[in-house]
Structures are given as structure tokens and as C-alpha cells.
Write a protein that holds these residues in place. Structure first.
Motif, PDB file in Angstrom:
ATOM      1  N   ARG A   8     -13.548 -23.551   3.679  1.00  0.00           N
ATOM      2  CA  ARG A   8     -12.936 -23.330   4.829  1.00  0.00           C
ATOM      3  C   ARG A   8     -12.140 -24.597   5.400  1.00  0.00           C
ATOM      4  N   ASN A  26     -14.985 -27.536   4.491  1.00  0.00           N
ATOM      5  CA  ASN A  26     -16.385 -27.081   4.427  1.00  0.00           C
ATOM      6  C   ASN A  26     -16.263 -26.551   3.071  1.00  0.00           C
ATOM      7  N   ASP A  38     -10.642 -26.563   8.319  1.00  0.00           N
ATOM      8  CA  ASP A  38     -10.551 -26.631  10.020  1.00  0.00           C
ATOM      9  C   ASP A  38      -9.237 -27.390  10.362  1.00  0.00           C
ATOM     10  N   LYS A  59     -21.647 -22.030  18.692  1.00  0.00           N
ATOM     11  CA  LYS A  59     -21.279 -21.567  17.124  1.00  0.00           C
ATOM     12  C   LYS A  59     -22.450 -20.665  17.081  1.00  0.00           C
ATOM     13  N   ASN A  71      -8.724 -31.254  10.548  1.00  0.00           N
ATOM     14  CA  ASN A  71      -9.843 -31.764  10.952  1.00  0.00           C
ATOM     15  C   ASN A  71     -10.821 -32.151   9.789  1.00  0.00           C
ATOM     16  N   GLU A  72     -11.181 -31.045   8.909  1.00  0.00           N
ATOM     17  CA  GLU A  72     -12.181 -31.080   7.772  1.00  0.00           C
ATOM     18  C   GLU A  72     -11.970 -29.842   7.095  1.00  0.00           C
TER      19      GLU A  72
HETATM   20 MG    MG Z   1     -15.639 -27.749  11.657  1.00  0.00          MG
END
Ligand code: MG
Ligand code: ATP
Ligand code: MG
Ligand code: MG
Length: 375
Positions: A316, A334, A318, A277, A331-332
Motif C-alpha cells: 500500500r 507498506n 500512502d 486507525k 509519504n511511504e
Molecule cells: Mg502510513
């Protein structure tokens, strides 16, 4: 008079440095013709210190380290509104008589109209700072207390997503108390539920910190132990191989705007870990080169995920895209996504013609709008 923006960055979480990279871009982007800016760095112990630096001349790069010996400031509500206060430097912790002239006086550093908490992870993205800001009456960028707390906690987030009918990867949870009592039993239970590979994650972290990909009993044991170093709850997920990672940007309050997804292409690492990242060159493809209906599904799920946790301002979302089965899994989410030059959130907006400076300006406007509604 120009509204005065308090930019908060650094913080107690293991994403302290990431926050400094994000904050530099934000400080660079805030238009000095519209706003006055005051920059406060939060140390790793949680002390707020006034940062003497001016507006960075470039977006890239980091900020000067938050000084451990800097002067302490705090935010308080007063008779004339929320003010930033410089505390006398020589007051002993716990000193009873703080107005003793020999110990100096609290100095009023002026009013604060809005806050941009550029903080990731615990004590920043989890509702705690948001609670402080709400209680002293300062409008702030991003999700409120409850939405932040739900979104940052992968266990609660998954419950809320499941209730909204969003597709997700199979998972299970390990609690520290159960693990300490009977690790062998917990390992056997997980192995009965999920096939290898699995991913172990602390429930409330970000930037892939504390995340492992586990392929057998021993690596699972190590993965759980590592994640338990960050949180008393660990999420175990079925690991997806050959998966593509798509991410959508969302901004707005009641009628949010959602970008087409971008794709992170990480060739070196086995997954999108911390080094991939921030430390290695990462390839971001915006918008992602995927079929139109995949783009539409991502947008649709992103809107539902944003609404399900009750997000405001920005987020955001994902996704995992499995090309073989044509599945898109959430997925998730944020609620304070990375805003570094390596991060996905800025370029997914740039790809739709929204420059970073315009984006930051909108986020401040959404924060003012949200606070006017609730007033
Ligand atoms: Mg993530
Ligand atoms: P962020 O920095 O986005 O907040 P995070 O720490 O919250 O990250 P995740 O996004 O859940 O963590 O996971 C980090 C990365 O780990 C993902 O981008 C992906 O590369 C990999 N990963 C996580 N879960 C899985 C899974 N179930 N299967 C395959 N890869 C996974
Ligand atoms: Mg995350
Ligand atoms: Mg995160």
C-alpha cells in the motif's frame, strides 16, 4: 492434495494486536476447497506456537491470544521438503541430547507449500521472516528480503524514492548516538532546517506507533525521545497542515495492478494516529473524491514506488495531497499493509470489484508464481 498454507501472525513488534486482527480476516478468506491451512501464532518473545483454532466464521473480530505456554513449532527443510515440526515440550533450552526418549520426540506436523506472513513492523514486515522462509525454501506472500528491509526503513525508503525522482516531504534524521552526546545541538540543527510543526517518527515502525506532531522545542524534544524508544534512528519531517491522505493498493509481481486511491478522513485526531486507525470509527472513502489527474498521479507514483523498492506480491502506497498547491507527495510504502476490517487495503480493492476473498486468493497465486520464476 491441496497446497498447505502456513499463516503466521502476532509477532514481536508493537503491531502484534493489529496483526491478529489482520490474520483473522485472512484465515476467514482462504478458500478451504483450494487450500489446507495451518495457523501459527508468534508470541511477543518470538516463539512460534501452534494455534488450535479452526477457520473463523466471520471476518470481523480478533483471534484467540497467542498463548505464552503453547506448544512450540518450527519450520525446517528436510529430505522430503519444508515441514512444520512440533518440538518436545519438555526439552530444556540448551539441552544437548534432544533425542533422549524421556524428553519426548519432535513430531512432524506435515509439509508446508506456501506461507502468508500476516505480520506488521519489525520481525515480520522487515525481511527477517522472509529470510527465514527463503532459507528453508518456502514460497511466501509479499516482498522479498531486500525489498522488505528497504521499505520498512523510512530512511532507506526515502533515499530510494529520491533516487527514483518521487516527490516527498522535506526531512532530516537524528541518530541516537548524536542525540545522547548533544541533544541541544541536535535540536538547534533541526530547528535550523525545518519549520514547525514537524513530525517525529521511528525509522522502522508502523501503525503510527512512536509518531508525534511537534510544535515547539519542548514537544520536539519529547517526540525525539519517544521515537528513540523504538529505533536508534528517528526521522523528522516537515509537518503538513490541511493535507488530505490518499492510499493506493498494489498487487502483482512484474506487472502490478494499482487501485485508484482511497482517502482516510479522520475528523477527531490531529493526525491518523494509532487510536484513529484502530480504536475509533474511521471514514474511508473509496475511491477518493479528488480530481482525475490527482488519481492518475497517485497511481503513477504508486507504480514507481513499488518498483523502486523492488516490491512483489502486495503493498500500500500512502500519499499526502495538498489541495491548495495541487501537490501529491509520496509519504511511504507498506509491504504488508493492514488487512483489518478498519484498514484501507481491502476496501480500495472492493471499490474496483475485487472482493477480499478473491484478493487473498490472488496474493497466494502471486507468491507461487514468484517462487516458480526464481526456481
Ligand atoms: Mg502510513
Ligand atoms: P502505517 O500504519 O501506514 O504503516 P506509519 O506508522 O508507517 O503508518 P506514517 O504513515 O508515516 O506512519 O504516518 C502516520 C500518520 O501520521 C499519517 O497517516 C499522517 O496522518 C501523519 N503524518 C505523518 N507524517 C506527516 C507529515 N509529514 N505531515 C502531516 N502528517 C503526517
Ligand atoms: Mg508505514
Ligand atoms: Mg505499516
Amino acid at each position: 492434495d491441496k497446497p498447505r498454507v502456513l499463516v503466521l501472525f502476532g509477532g514481536r513488534s508493537s503491531e502484534h494486536e493489529v496483526s491478529c486482527l489482520s490474520a483473522r480476516g485472512v484465515l476467514w478468506a482462504i478458500d478451504p476447497d483450494i487450500y489446507d491451512v495451518v495457523s501459527v501464532g508468534i508470541t511477543r518473545t518470538g516463539r512460534w506456537t501452534l494455534m488450535p483454532h479452526g477457520v473463523p466464521r466471520t471476518r470481523e473480530g480478533t483471534l484467540p491470544a497467542v498463548p505464552e505456554d503453547g506448544e512450540t513449532v518450527t519450520l525446517v527443510q528436510t529430505r522430503v521438503g519444508p515441514r512444520l515440526m512440533l518440538l518436545p515440550d519438555d526439552v530444556d533450552a540448551g539441552a544437548a541430547d534432544v533425542v533422549d526418549a524421556d524428553r519426548g520426540r519432535t513430531v512432524d506436523l506435515g509439509g508446508i507449500d506456501i506461507c502468508f506472513p500476516v505480520l506488521h513492523g519489525p520481525y515480520g514486515e522487515d525481511g527477517t521472516i522472509q529470510g527465514l522462509l527463503a532459507s528453508v525454501g518456502v514460497p511466501y506472500v509479499g516482498a522479498d528480503v531486500a525489498a522488505s528491509a528497504i521499505a520498512v526503513d523510512k530512511r532507506q525508503m526515502k533515499h530510494v524514492f529520491a533516487a527514483a525522482g518521487l516527490p516527498q516531504v522535506a526531512h532530516d534524521v537524528v541518530r541516537r548516538a548524536d542525540w545522547e552526546r548533544d541533544p541541544e545541538g541536535e535540536l538547534a540543527r533541526i530547528e535550523g532546517l525545518l519549520e514547525y510543526p514537524v513530525f517525529t517518527k521511528p525509522a522502522r515502525q508502523g501503525s503510527s506507533i512512536g509518531i508525534s506532531r511537534c510544535t515547539d522545542t519542548e514537544s520536539l524534544r519529547a517526540g525525539v525521545e519517544d521515537a528513540l524508544g523504538y529505533d536508534r534512528v528517528v526521522i523528522i519531517e516537515r509537518g503538513l497542515d490541511g493535507v488530505r491522505e490518499l492510499e493506493c493498493g498494489v498487487v502483482g509481481n512484474d506487472d502490478p495492478v494499482i487501485t485508484a486511491p482511497g482517502e482516510t478522513i479522520h475528523t477527531g485526531a490531529s493526525f491518523y494516529d494509532f487510536d484513529a486507525k484502530y480504536l475509533e470509527p474511521v471514514k474511508l472513502q473509496c475511491p477518493a473524491d479528488v480530481p482525475d489527474d490527482v488519481i492518475e498521479r497517485c497511481r503513477d507514483y504508486a507504480a514507481q514506488a513499488y518498483d523502486a523498492v523492488g516490491a512483489r506480491g502486495l503493498a500500500r502506497v500512502d500519499f499526502f495531497y495538498l489541495p491548495d498547491s495541487d501537490e501529491v507527495l509520496v509519504n511511504e510504502i507498506n509491504t504488508i499493509p493492514g488487512l483489518t476490517p478498519q484498514s484501507m487495503f481491502p476496501p480500495v480493492w472492493e471499490a474496483q470489484g475485487v472482493a477480499f476473498r478473491v484478493l487473498i486468493d490472488r496474493l497466494l497465486a502471486y507468491a507461487m508464481e514468484a517462487s516458480e520464476e526464481s526456481a
